[in-house]
Design a protein around this motif. Structure first.
Motif, PDB file in Angstrom:
ATOM      1  N   GLN A  44      50.454  17.165  -3.873  1.00 35.06           N
ATOM      2  CA  GLN A  44      50.577  16.766  -2.475  1.00 35.06           C
ATOM      3  C   GLN A  44      50.347  15.258  -2.330  1.00 35.06           C
ATOM      4  OE1 GLN A  44      47.770  18.261   0.521  1.00 35.06           O
ATOM      5  NE2 GLN A  44      49.488  18.415   1.960  1.00 35.06           N
ATOM      6  N   ARG A  62      48.973  26.548  -8.964  1.00 30.76           N
ATOM      7  CA  ARG A  62      49.662  27.728  -8.450  1.00 30.76           C
ATOM      8  C   ARG A  62      49.757  28.768  -9.546  1.00 30.76           C
ATOM      9  NH1 ARG A  62      48.332  25.742  -4.602  1.00 30.76           N
ATOM     10  NH2 ARG A  62      49.512  24.865  -2.864  1.00 30.76           N
ATOM     11  N   ASN A 117      40.963  18.450  -8.779  1.00 33.97           N
ATOM     12  CA  ASN A 117      39.787  19.200  -8.323  1.00 33.97           C
ATOM     13  C   ASN A 117      38.955  19.679  -9.500  1.00 33.97           C
ATOM     14  OD1 ASN A 117      40.191  19.588  -5.245  1.00 33.97           O
ATOM     15  ND2 ASN A 117      42.196  20.056  -6.141  1.00 33.97           N
ATOM     16  N   ARG A 203      39.632  19.117   6.673  1.00 34.73           N
ATOM     17  CA  ARG A 203      40.667  19.297   7.682  1.00 34.73           C
ATOM     18  C   ARG A 203      40.176  20.018   8.931  1.00 34.73           C
ATOM     19  NH1 ARG A 203      43.206  23.135   4.175  1.00 34.73           N
ATOM     20  NH2 ARG A 203      42.996  25.234   4.999  1.00 34.73           N
ATOM     21  N   GLU A 239      48.329  17.074  10.430  1.00 40.81           N
ATOM     22  CA  GLU A 239      49.531  17.847  10.737  1.00 40.81           C
ATOM     23  C   GLU A 239      50.366  17.261  11.865  1.00 40.81           C
ATOM     24  OE1 GLU A 239      48.393  21.928  11.348  1.00 40.81           O
ATOM     25  OE2 GLU A 239      47.891  22.226   9.217  1.00 40.81           O
ATOM     26  N   TYR A 258      50.408  18.217   6.046  1.00 43.27           N
ATOM     27  CA  TYR A 258      51.760  18.738   6.249  1.00 43.27           C
ATOM     28  C   TYR A 258      52.633  17.788   7.070  1.00 43.27           C
ATOM     29  CZ  TYR A 258      49.901  23.247   4.590  1.00 43.27           C
ATOM     30  OH  TYR A 258      49.335  24.264   3.852  1.00 43.27           O
TER      31      TYR A 258
HETATM   32  P1  C2E Z   1      41.291  21.682  -1.362  1.00 47.26           P
HETATM   33  O1  C2E Z   1      40.873  20.960  -2.606  1.00 47.26           O
HETATM   34  O2  C2E Z   1      40.541  21.367  -0.117  1.00 47.26           O
HETATM   35  O3  C2E Z   1      42.850  21.409  -1.202  1.00 47.26           O
HETATM   36  C1  C2E Z   1      43.499  21.242   0.021  1.00 47.26           C
HETATM   37  C2  C2E Z   1      44.175  22.509   0.480  1.00 47.26           C
HETATM   38  O4  C2E Z   1      44.672  22.323   1.807  1.00 47.26           O
HETATM   39  C3  C2E Z   1      45.370  22.910  -0.371  1.00 47.26           C
HETATM   40  O5  C2E Z   1      45.445  24.335  -0.392  1.00 47.26           O
HETATM   41  C4  C2E Z   1      46.536  22.324   0.440  1.00 47.26           C
HETATM   42  O6  C2E Z   1      47.775  22.960   0.185  1.00 47.26           O
HETATM   43  C5  C2E Z   1      46.068  22.579   1.852  1.00 47.26           C
HETATM   44  N1  C2E Z   1      46.643  21.640   2.812  1.00 47.26           N
HETATM   45  C6  C2E Z   1      47.074  20.379   2.602  1.00 47.26           C
HETATM   46  N2  C2E Z   1      47.518  19.810   3.737  1.00 47.26           N
HETATM   47  C7  C2E Z   1      47.382  20.736   4.710  1.00 47.26           C
HETATM   48  C8  C2E Z   1      47.682  20.748   6.133  1.00 47.26           C
HETATM   49  O7  C2E Z   1      48.165  19.777   6.717  1.00 47.26           O
HETATM   50  N3  C2E Z   1      47.371  21.891   6.804  1.00 47.26           N
HETATM   51  C9  C2E Z   1      46.830  22.985   6.188  1.00 47.26           C
HETATM   52  N4  C2E Z   1      46.588  24.064   6.919  1.00 47.26           N
HETATM   53  N5  C2E Z   1      46.555  23.006   4.864  1.00 47.26           N
HETATM   54  C10 C2E Z   1      46.825  21.889   4.135  1.00 47.26           C
HETATM   55  P2  C2E Z   1      45.667  25.151  -1.758  1.00 47.26           P
HETATM   56  O8  C2E Z   1      46.643  24.446  -2.635  1.00 47.26           O
HETATM   57  O9  C2E Z   1      45.961  26.556  -1.371  1.00 47.26           O
HETATM   58  O10 C2E Z   1      44.259  25.077  -2.465  1.00 47.26           O
HETATM   59  C11 C2E Z   1      43.142  25.701  -1.904  1.00 47.26           C
HETATM   60  C12 C2E Z   1      41.880  25.340  -2.634  1.00 47.26           C
HETATM   61  O11 C2E Z   1      41.899  25.846  -3.970  1.00 47.26           O
HETATM   62  C13 C2E Z   1      41.683  23.827  -2.798  1.00 47.26           C
HETATM   63  O12 C2E Z   1      41.170  23.276  -1.607  1.00 47.26           O
HETATM   64  C14 C2E Z   1      40.727  23.793  -3.965  1.00 47.26           C
HETATM   65  O13 C2E Z   1      39.415  24.029  -3.533  1.00 47.26           O
HETATM   66  C15 C2E Z   1      41.206  24.960  -4.810  1.00 47.26           C
HETATM   67  N6  C2E Z   1      42.086  24.472  -5.891  1.00 47.26           N
HETATM   68  C16 C2E Z   1      43.415  24.243  -5.876  1.00 47.26           C
HETATM   69  N7  C2E Z   1      43.844  23.777  -7.078  1.00 47.26           N
HETATM   70  C17 C2E Z   1      42.740  23.689  -7.869  1.00 47.26           C
HETATM   71  C18 C2E Z   1      42.506  23.265  -9.232  1.00 47.26           C
HETATM   72  O14 C2E Z   1      43.411  22.834  -9.970  1.00 47.26           O
HETATM   73  N8  C2E Z   1      41.222  23.350  -9.700  1.00 47.26           N
HETATM   74  C19 C2E Z   1      40.188  23.781  -8.896  1.00 47.26           C
HETATM   75  N9  C2E Z   1      38.961  23.827  -9.421  1.00 47.26           N
HETATM   76  N10 C2E Z   1      40.373  24.171  -7.624  1.00 47.26           N
HETATM   77  C20 C2E Z   1      41.627  24.129  -7.112  1.00 47.26           C
END
Ligand code: C2E
Ligand code: CA
Ligand code: CA
Ligand code: CA
Length: 278
Positions: A44, A62, A117, A203, A239, A258
């Protein structure tokens, strides 16, 4: 009634069983998912608000499981943490994102950044630092183009190995970002104690800045504090352009959300960088 009570009880245990079996299924599938190449990274963009330029990306994992379909990180990361699978999984994330970053830096922009992360459990891995060092060497990317995102949960335990790990990472020149800022308890003391470079405003705060004056005050305070501590600020989950305008007025430097992009494929990032270069 007696009958109703029994039904409630039955319903409750059944839903608990469902949860447990879902977890077991995920755990079972996750064991071979790495070998089956079911994980991939999406990215992103992080945007410099003043110029609108994409200056870096956050890597997000993913999982497209053959058997269970797409599983979201919020569901599988906690399971990976308590099974220990998070260690090999995170090694994949680190290796793959540094490999990708090296390509982007070579082709488009040598100061392009990546945010990765880190999960709490990784700090118990005695090889964490040497693994990162090795991947920096192999990929040839400069340490200061890497940012590791850490939540307060990591710091709360107060273990000395976390202290040591964060110091070693800073020493390598890697940047540290405090993720989800404002959602935990004692963020302020952590910001002072460890050498963070970046603060990511969660957020949930950004969401309501245009409608709630209480939230606006909170965001103002967070930004003022970050500026006083010399931290860069990234606003998460932007957003709407109203949200962006507000943040820009407050001199928040960077935004992610987004409004600009959802997490996208490496090829889409390359395309974006190509356009930006021209
Ligand atoms: P995070 O680190 O807080 O990542 C941001 C999340 O917010 C991501 O969800 C992203 O897709 C989402 N997001 C970004 N912009 C917006 C927006 O404008 N609106 C909304 N509603 N959401 C937005 P994602 O990809 O589903 O990841 C969720 C969580 O999973 C992450 O939160 C992080 O804690 C974890 N995660 C994801 N990838 C990794 C990784 O490679 N390693 C680790 N340890 N944790 C991960
Ligand atoms: Ca993050
Ligand atoms: Ca976050
Ligand atoms: Ca989060």
């Amino acid at each position: 009634s007696k009958e109703g009570g029994r039904n409630t009880y039955t319903f409750f245990t059944e839903s608990m069983n469902l949860e447990v079996s879902r977890e077991l299924a995920l755990e079972e599938q996750m064991h071979n998912a790495l070998e089956r190449n079911e994980f991939r990274l999406v990215y992103q963009p992080q945007v410099e608000i003043r110029t609108g330029k994409v200056i870096g990306v956050e890597a997000l994992i993913r999982w497209e499981c053959d058997v269970l379909g797409n599983v979201c990180p919020e569901e599988f990361i906690p399971i990976a943490e308590h099974t220990g699978l998070i260690i090999p999984l995170s090694q994949f994330v680190l290796a793959e994102s540094l490999r990708q970053l090296a390509l982007w830096q070579k082709d488009y922009n040598s100061s392009f950044r990546i945010a990765i992360n880190l999960s709490p459990r990784q700090f118990r891995d005695p090889n964490l630092i040497s693994f990162i060092e090795e991947k920096l060497n192999v990929s040839g990317v400069a340490a200061n183009t890497i940012e590791l995102e850490i939540t307060e949960g990591v710091l709360m335990s107060g273990h000395s190995f976390i202290d040591d790990a964060l110091k070693s990472l800073s020493k390598l020149g890697i940047r540290l970002a405090m993720d989800d800022f404002g959602t935990g308890y004692s963020s302020l003391s952590y910001l002072r104690r460890y050498s963070f470079d970046v603060l990511k405003i969660d957020r949930s705060f950004v969401k309501d800045i245009t409608v709630s004056s209480a939230n606006r005050e909170l965001v103002n305070a967070i930004i003022a504090m970050a500026q006083a501590l010399g931290l860069e600020i990234v606003a998460e989950g932007v957003e709407s352009s109203a949200q962006l305008d507000y943040l820009a007025k407050r001199n928040c430097e960077y935004a992610q959300g987004y409004l600009f992009n959802k997490p996208i494929t490496p090829a889409e990032i390359s395309e974006m960088l190509q356009k930006q270069k021209n």
